[in-house]
Design a protein around this motif. Structure first.
Motif, PDB file in Angstrom:
ATOM      1  N   UNK A   1      29.601  25.325  40.270  1.00 48.40           N
ATOM      2  CA  UNK A   1      29.599  26.551  39.522  1.00 48.40           C
ATOM      3  C   UNK A   1      30.625  26.443  38.396  1.00 48.40           C
ATOM      4  N   UNK A   2      30.261  26.848  37.203  1.00 47.85           N
ATOM      5  CA  UNK A   2      31.159  26.842  36.066  1.00 47.85           C
ATOM      6  C   UNK A   2      31.647  28.255  35.817  1.00 47.85           C
ATOM      7  N   UNK A   3      32.951  28.435  35.830  1.00 46.70           N
ATOM      8  CA  UNK A   3      33.540  29.744  35.567  1.00 46.70           C
ATOM      9  C   UNK A   3      33.738  29.911  34.071  1.00 46.70           C
ATOM     10  N   UNK A   4      33.392  31.071  33.549  1.00 47.20           N
ATOM     11  CA  UNK A   4      33.655  31.401  32.153  1.00 47.20           C
ATOM     12  C   UNK A   4      33.804  32.904  32.051  1.00 47.20           C
ATOM     13  N   UNK A   5      34.454  33.346  31.006  1.00 46.17           N
ATOM     14  CA  UNK A   5      34.664  34.771  30.826  1.00 46.17           C
ATOM     15  C   UNK A   5      36.115  35.136  31.028  1.00 46.17           C
ATOM     16  N   UNK A   6      36.344  36.274  31.689  1.00 44.71           N
ATOM     17  CA  UNK A   6      37.690  36.798  31.904  1.00 44.71           C
ATOM     18  C   UNK A   6      37.867  37.207  33.351  1.00 44.71           C
ATOM     19  N   UNK A   7      39.106  37.231  33.800  1.00 43.79           N
ATOM     20  CA  UNK A   7      39.392  37.680  35.155  1.00 43.79           C
ATOM     21  C   UNK A   7      40.877  37.927  35.337  1.00 43.79           C
ATOM     22  N   UNK A   8      41.237  38.289  36.550  1.00 41.89           N
ATOM     23  CA  UNK A   8      42.627  38.540  36.900  1.00 41.89           C
ATOM     24  C   UNK A   8      43.000  37.689  38.094  1.00 41.89           C
ATOM     25  N   UNK A   9      44.287  37.560  38.346  1.00 44.34           N
ATOM     26  CA  UNK A   9      44.733  36.769  39.480  1.00 44.34           C
ATOM     27  C   UNK A   9      46.237  36.771  39.588  1.00 44.34           C
ATOM     28  N   UNK A  10      46.742  35.713  40.219  1.00 41.46           N
ATOM     29  CA  UNK A  10      48.179  35.541  40.438  1.00 41.46           C
ATOM     30  C   UNK A  10      48.563  34.132  40.027  1.00 41.46           C
ATOM     31  N   UNK A  11      49.728  33.996  39.432  1.00 43.80           N
ATOM     32  CA  UNK A  11      50.314  32.691  39.157  1.00 43.80           C
ATOM     33  C   UNK A  11      51.515  32.581  40.078  1.00 43.80           C
TER      34      UNK A  11
ATOM     35  N   UNK B   1      57.926  32.398  43.193  1.00 45.88           N
ATOM     36  CA  UNK B   1      57.658  33.689  42.556  1.00 45.88           C
ATOM     37  C   UNK B   1      56.173  33.817  42.270  1.00 45.88           C
ATOM     38  N   UNK B   2      55.696  35.068  42.244  1.00 45.56           N
ATOM     39  CA  UNK B   2      54.299  35.349  41.933  1.00 45.56           C
ATOM     40  C   UNK B   2      54.244  36.437  40.875  1.00 45.56           C
ATOM     41  N   UNK B   3      53.413  36.213  39.845  1.00 55.30           N
ATOM     42  CA  UNK B   3      53.216  37.236  38.828  1.00 55.30           C
ATOM     43  C   UNK B   3      51.718  37.466  38.641  1.00 55.30           C
ATOM     44  N   UNK B   4      51.358  38.699  38.309  1.00 56.15           N
ATOM     45  CA  UNK B   4      49.966  39.009  38.013  1.00 56.15           C
ATOM     46  C   UNK B   4      49.606  38.379  36.676  1.00 56.15           C
ATOM     47  N   UNK B   5      48.388  37.854  36.604  1.00 59.91           N
ATOM     48  CA  UNK B   5      47.937  37.220  35.376  1.00 59.91           C
ATOM     49  C   UNK B   5      46.526  37.673  35.014  1.00 59.91           C
ATOM     50  N   UNK B   6      46.165  37.358  33.784  1.00 56.43           N
ATOM     51  CA  UNK B   6      44.789  37.464  33.310  1.00 56.43           C
ATOM     52  C   UNK B   6      44.404  36.063  32.854  1.00 56.43           C
ATOM     53  N   UNK B   7      43.128  35.728  32.957  1.00 56.36           N
ATOM     54  CA  UNK B   7      42.679  34.427  32.483  1.00 56.36           C
ATOM     55  C   UNK B   7      41.462  34.612  31.594  1.00 56.36           C
ATOM     56  N   UNK B   8      41.240  33.624  30.723  1.00 54.87           N
ATOM     57  CA  UNK B   8      40.081  33.649  29.837  1.00 54.87           C
ATOM     58  C   UNK B   8      39.593  32.220  29.630  1.00 54.87           C
TER      59      UNK B   8
END
Length: 78
Positions: A1-11, A16-23
């Protein structure tokens, strides 16, 4: 499966953990970029990187093992 678009997650790094967005662009070979909550691009640490994709229906049920076998829920607050 190829992921594309936008999403949210954690780094999660160096304890330490911070909320992130990815594109990721629509191109199959496009790079995924990660941003903090202030829309600043995150530079990943040198070395190996592990990326875990969790489907929406599993959100809140995914757990990651931490030190000393403690379970930590990291996706519950997304």
């Amino acid at each position: 499966m190829t992921q594309k678009g936008d999403g949210t997650g954690w780094y999660i790094t160096r304890g330490k953990a911070i909320k992130i967005k990815w594109h990721k662009d629509k191109q199959k070979s496009g790079m995924t970029k990660y941003y903090d909550e202030n829309d600043n691009e995150i530079t990943l640490n040198n070395g190996k990187t592990f990326i875990q994709i969790v489907q929406k229906e599993d959100k809140g049920r995914t757990k990651f093992k931490g030190e000393k076998n403690k379970q930590t829920e990291t996706t519950k607050k997304l």
